[in-house]
Design an enzyme around this catalytic site. Structure first.
Site, PDB file in Angstrom:
ATOM      1  N   SER A 255       0.860  -1.182   0.000  1.00 42.84           N
ATOM      2  CA  SER A 255       0.000   0.000   0.000  1.00 42.84           C
ATOM      3  C   SER A 255       0.896   1.233   0.000  1.00 42.84           C
ATOM      4  CB  SER A 255      -0.866   0.028   1.260  1.00 42.84           C
ATOM      5  OG  SER A 255      -1.491   1.290   1.401  1.00 42.84           O
ATOM      6  N   TYR A 270      -1.571  -0.638  10.518  1.00 44.04           N
ATOM      7  CA  TYR A 270      -1.698  -0.898   9.075  1.00 44.04           C
ATOM      8  C   TYR A 270      -0.474  -0.371   8.333  1.00 44.04           C
ATOM      9  CZ  TYR A 270      -3.564  -1.061   4.357  1.00 44.04           C
ATOM     10  OH  TYR A 270      -3.735  -1.323   3.020  1.00 44.04           O
ATOM     11  N   LYS A 274       2.298  -2.633   6.162  1.00 44.67           N
ATOM     12  CA  LYS A 274       2.565  -2.494   4.731  1.00 44.67           C
ATOM     13  C   LYS A 274       4.014  -2.081   4.473  1.00 44.67           C
ATOM     14  CE  LYS A 274      -1.452  -3.794   3.150  1.00 44.67           C
ATOM     15  NZ  LYS A 274      -1.611  -5.008   2.335  1.00 44.67           N
TER      16      LYS A 274
END
Ligand SMILES: NC(=O)c1ccc[n+]([C@@H]2O[C@H](COP(=O)([O-])OP(=O)(O)OC[C@H]3O[C@@H](n4cnc5c(N)ncnc54)[C@H](O)[C@@H]3O)[C@@H](O)[C@H]2O)c1
Length: 364
Positions: A255, A270, A274
């Site tokens: 991402s 998160y 990533k």
């Protein structure tokens, strides 16, 4: 002025990827947050909307043109933007026919995944599902979908097989479960041969959770799915490629959140997961180049997937869009071309790359 611009930029750093959320194969073979005030880049009224575009053609073979020195002038109408639900044509999945492949120039042949066996995790829906469709159109020999969602996975595999006639399997696999992964990968080898490509798209997101209140169990769970899952999948498929002495391409969906910090919503876990995926991809690429296994990452920006299609996110989406140079979220099939390219032999000299695909969002 600079402070205003910075506030606007930071206000845009909302979740890049808001998603929430053994081996028993089903074989189908023909076998929110606060409102922010941001200064718009430009008002819509400033955008000139053409209804007709004048065209000048220099082509001796074009109708009405006698020679290359003469010019044919005409106008074409401009259709309104095609945003929204996919058309019936877009819903079609057209497998690459042998005859068509043979007629393609060599450059285009190299850009296909002709005769490759492809495993796609998270392929039951969203970006993974569309990348699976793209691989089917680009010549895949067989596709195996690994996903934790039984119903969606069965449905996705059945539909892809029905639309293409290709062998498609669904394996209910949780990417945290190394034993289930190994069993499923072995099953793919037995069914179709050693995989040539892994696309790891399975992933989840938590956002709007301040780090100081983040439940450590939730933190571990997300890292387990996004990062450990990427490792376990890459390891299992990489080992199968090595055992067969087969070159391969591993594509990890990371991402843009692995390279930037989203703001204002807090989502440290998160982002960290990533960033870990990107560094994992680079490390595996360096280690496995000697086996002819390439590893690259796709890092999407804000994508208009099912999870973003809820009214509660409308206000946020406006901000995301306003700070994306292309003034839109990514469509659910916007990763397809990159995925096929990275899977194909056309990207043979590419390994350890992290390709950000975000409509220009990270430029600001
Ligand atoms: N949608 C975005 O805006 C966006 C942006 C950047 C990156 N991404 C990344 O792209 C990938 C796909 O996102 P999406 O929008 O298609 O999401 P999605 O939620 O639509 O699809 C994810 C799929 O992964 C599966 N999955 C979740 N946990 C799993 C597990 N433990 N084991 C196996 N399968 C599991 C789900 O069942 C689902 O089918 C994710 O890795 C996500 O982080 C998405």
């Amino acid at each position: 002025m600079a402070a205003v611009a910075r506030t606007a930029r930071l206000a845009s750093r909302l979740a890049a990827t808001p998603l929430q959320t053994v081996a028993r194969p089903a074989v189908f073979a023909g076998a929110q947050r606060a409102a922010f005030s941001v200064s718009a880049k430009r008002t819509k009224s400033e955008v000139i909307k053409e209804t007709e575009v004048p065209v000048s053609v220099y082509n001796p073979d074009a109708k009405g043109v006698a020679s290359s020195s003469s010019v044919d002038h005409f106008k074409i109408p401009v259709q309104p933007g095609a945003a929204g639900e996919p058309t019936p044509e877009e819903e079609q999945v057209q497998p690459l026919q042998d005859k068509v492949f043979r007629q393609m120039p060599r450059t285009l042949q190299k850009m296909t995944v002709k005769d490759k066996v492809i495993i796609i995790t998270g392929g039951a829906r969203g970006l993974g599902n569309h990348m699976a469709r793209a691989c089917a159109e680009a010549g895949a020999k067989a596709i195996a979908i690994f996903d934790a969602n039984q119903d969606l996975g069965d449905e996705a595999a059945a539909e892809l097989h029905q639309k293409t006639g290709l062998p498609v399997s669904f394996f209910k696999v949780d990417v945290r479960d190394g034993n289930a992964i190994n069993a499923a990968v072995q099953n793919v080898v037995d069914l179709y041969g050693t995989p040539d490509v892994l696309v790891n798209s399975a992933g989840i997101a938590d956002s709007n959770i301040p780090a100081e209140t983040y439940d450590p169990a939730m933190f571990r769970r997300l890292i387990d799915i996004n990062l450990n899952g990427s490792f376990l999948m890459a390891q299992a498929v990489g080992k199968a490629m090595m055992a067969a002495g087969k070159p391969g391409s591993i594509i990890l969906v990371a991402s843009m959140s692995g390279s930037i910090v989203n703001y204002p919503q807090e989502q440290s876990c998160y982002n960290a997961s990533k960033a870990g995926v990107i560094q994992l991809g680079k490390s595996l690429a360096a280690e496995w180049a000697k086996y002819n296994i390439r590893v690259n990452c796709i890092s999407p920006g804000y994508m208009d997937t099912a999870l973003n299609k809820v009214p509660a996110l409308d206000a946020q989406k406006k901000i995301w869009k306003s700070l994306t140079p292309q003034d839109r979220l990514g469509a659910v099939d916007d990763l397809n071309g990159l995925c096929v390219f990275l899977a194909s032999d056309a990207s043979g000299f590419m390994t350890g790359s992290n390709v950000i695909i975000d409509g220009g969002y990270t430029l600001y």
